[in-house]
Design an enzyme around this catalytic site. Structure first.
Site, mmCIF file in Angstrom:
data_model
loop_
_atom_site.group_PDB
_atom_site.id
_atom_site.type_symbol
_atom_site.label_atom_id
_atom_site.label_comp_id
_atom_site.label_asym_id
_atom_site.label_seq_id
_atom_site.Cartn_x
_atom_site.Cartn_y
_atom_site.Cartn_z
ATOM 1 C CG HIS A 1 -16.564 -30.911 -10.069
ATOM 2 N ND1 HIS A 1 -17.329 -32.042 -9.546
ATOM 3 C CD2 HIS A 1 -17.473 -30.323 -10.617
ATOM 4 C CE1 HIS A 1 -18.201 -32.452 -9.934
ATOM 5 N NE2 HIS A 1 -18.671 -32.071 -10.869
ATOM 6 C CB SER B 1 -8.230 -10.376 14.068
ATOM 7 O OG SER B 1 -7.378 -11.209 14.468
ATOM 8 C CE LYS C 1 -7.976 -13.366 9.322
ATOM 9 N NZ LYS C 1 -8.555 -14.652 10.530
ATOM 10 C CD GLU D 1 -16.765 -16.033 8.346
ATOM 11 O OE1 GLU D 1 -16.154 -16.712 9.366
ATOM 12 O OE2 GLU D 1 -16.135 -14.501 7.928
#
Ligand code: ARG
Length: 458
Positions: free
Chosen positions: A153, A274, A280, A287
């Site tokens: 979970h 970024s 970043k 992804e």
């Protein structure tokens, strides 16, 4: 190729709408192999002379060379790869070229080409699966005996070795490679000789054809052979399932690479910045691979849907099989390739992992097991430890701050040795069953994988 019964040319729009050469040219070399075998069978049946066979083979070989060199002139008005190659052959060698299509239809031809293509493609995809397995294996070795929290979970559950977590994916990928091989096995049947749908009055030696092309069997129903694409569905399904595994691996990676987890550091080469936020470092590869899985699912559903309403046998709808099949092969191949590279350069942050794994709650179950060993039924043991967890949360400390007195308030069976039992390494060492994450078991499985994958290209 069919103008005999027509008095008008196809409309411009039909040409553009119906052409497939822009994508099925990818089958060209397999189409040539199929045609060479077909010509040999025509010769065997006495339908062409030895000189004609030679001319056809030479012509096809030289077309193959032009295609490989990127010099072949593809013509959209010739609709598909089959007619492009046949037309070029006839132009090159004259009348013998016009005999090649004897006892053959593009229907059995395209089914043959696609099966041949799939045979090669599954091999190269399986090889890419193997190299990702090897890259994960090496990352597992770099983890050494580092412990990390295992999750259910997405809540910290019990300690595991980081290597054990990675090896879970190596197991999944193994089944993916087997699924691809299974799809290839079922595709290993020759459709050629099935004609448009009902064979031909000019019978060729199909076993001879199969042997020439390396198929292990010959299709037993001509209508099935020209209209079946379930072999392609299986391929797409194997790609979709493998994509699903990659996507889960990528999700773990995105989490691990975040500041919140901080377990894994991806190399600069495999991350992006970024344009707005200078701090970043984004795990774009993970992804994208996660995102591309949607395409792999879509391709499977697309072909299944194309097929579902088709009456037997060949229907032009079947031309729509190729784009999803090619796209899945490319998408999966690219994801496998870049992920192997990315994991090959990734580094663990063992300090962060150790800090997270130090959470005493991870080994709370071991207290329950302790009580079970003292003959308390598990349900009661679970409840007693649950009370201790609640007590420590109330006090704001960890389980390790509880005293023997606290423990005995939950169960009289606790003795001083219980206080030493909250240790991740001890807990892991005791997990010795087959498949469990004791360091010994994990090391043995690592060694097994190393042997299994060594020298294995597919
Ligand atoms: N381009 C076609 C396909 O991919 C080849 C077969 C065409 N057959 C036909 N009877 N029009 O399915």
């Amino acid at each position: 190729m069919w103008h005999g019964r027509f008095s008008k040319d196809p409309s411009e729009r039909l040409r553009a709408y119906g052409e497939s050469v822009s994508f099925d040219r990818r089958l060209a070399l397999h189409d040539i192999a199929g045609s060479k075998a077909h010509a040999a069978a025509l010769r065997k049946a006495g339908l062409i002379t030895p000189a004609e066979l030679k001319a056809i083979h030479r012509g096809l070989d030289s077309i193959g060379r032009e295609i490989r060199a990127g010099k072949f002139k593809w013509r959209e008005e010739l609709e598909d790869v089959h007619m492009n190659i046949e037309a070029a052959l006839t132009k090159k060698i004259g009348p013998a070229g016009a005999k090649l299509h004897t006892a053959r239809s593009r229907n059995d031809q395209v089914a043959t080409d696609l099966r041949l293509w799939m045979r090669d493609e599954t091999k190269s995809l399986a090889a890419s699966v193997r190299s990702l397995q090897k890259s994960l294996l090496a990352l597992a070795v770099r983890a050494g005996d580092a412990v990390m929290p295992g999750y259910t979970h997405l809540q910290r559950a019990q300690p595991v070795l980081a290597a054990h977590h990675l090896l879970a994916y190596v197991e999944m990928l193994e089944r993916d490679a087997q699924r691809l091989a299974g799809a290839a096995r079922r595709a290993d049947i020759l459709p050629l000789g099935s004609g448009a749908l009902a064979g031909s009055t000019i019978a060729l030696d199909r076993r001879f054809l199969a042997k020439q092309l390396g198929f292990s069997a010959v299709s037993q129903n001509s209508m099935d052979a020209v209209s079946d694409r379930d072999f392609a569905c299986e391929f797409l399904s194997a790609c979709a399932i493998c994509g699903m595994h990659l996507s889960r691996l990528c999700e773990d990676t995105v989490l691990w690479a975040s500041s919140e987890f901080g377990y894994l550091r991806l190399s600069d080469e495999h991350t992006t910045g970024s344009s707005l936020m200078p701090q970043k470092k984004n795990p774009d590869i993970a992804e994208l691979a996660r995102g591309k899985t949607g395409r792999l699912y879509g391709n499977l559903v697309s072909l299944l849907t194309t097929l579902k309403g088709l009456p037997l046998s060949y229907n032009r709808d079947l031309q729509e099989d190729k784009v999803p099949v090619f796209d899945s092969a490319d998408t999966l191949g690219a994801s496998l390739g870049i992920l192997s590279e990315m994991f090959g350069a990734a580094q663990w942050d063992k300090k962060r992992m150790a800090a997270a794994a130090d959470d005493a709650l991870l080994v709370a179950t071991d207290w329950a097991d302790y009580l079970v060993r003292k003959k308390l039924p598990f349900r009661q043991a679970h409840e007693a430890v649950g009370k201790l967890v609640a007590l420590s949360i109330k006090r704001g400390g960890t389980l390790r701050d509880l005293t023997l007195k606290d423990l005995q308030s939950a169960s009289k069976l606790f003795r001083p040795d219980a206080l030493r039992c909250l240790d991740a390494r001890r807990s892991l060492a005791a997990r010795t069953a087959e498949g469990a994450p004791s360091p010994k078991r994990v090391a043995a499985r690592l060694a097994w994988w190393r042997k299994h994958l060594s020298g294995r290209a597919q």
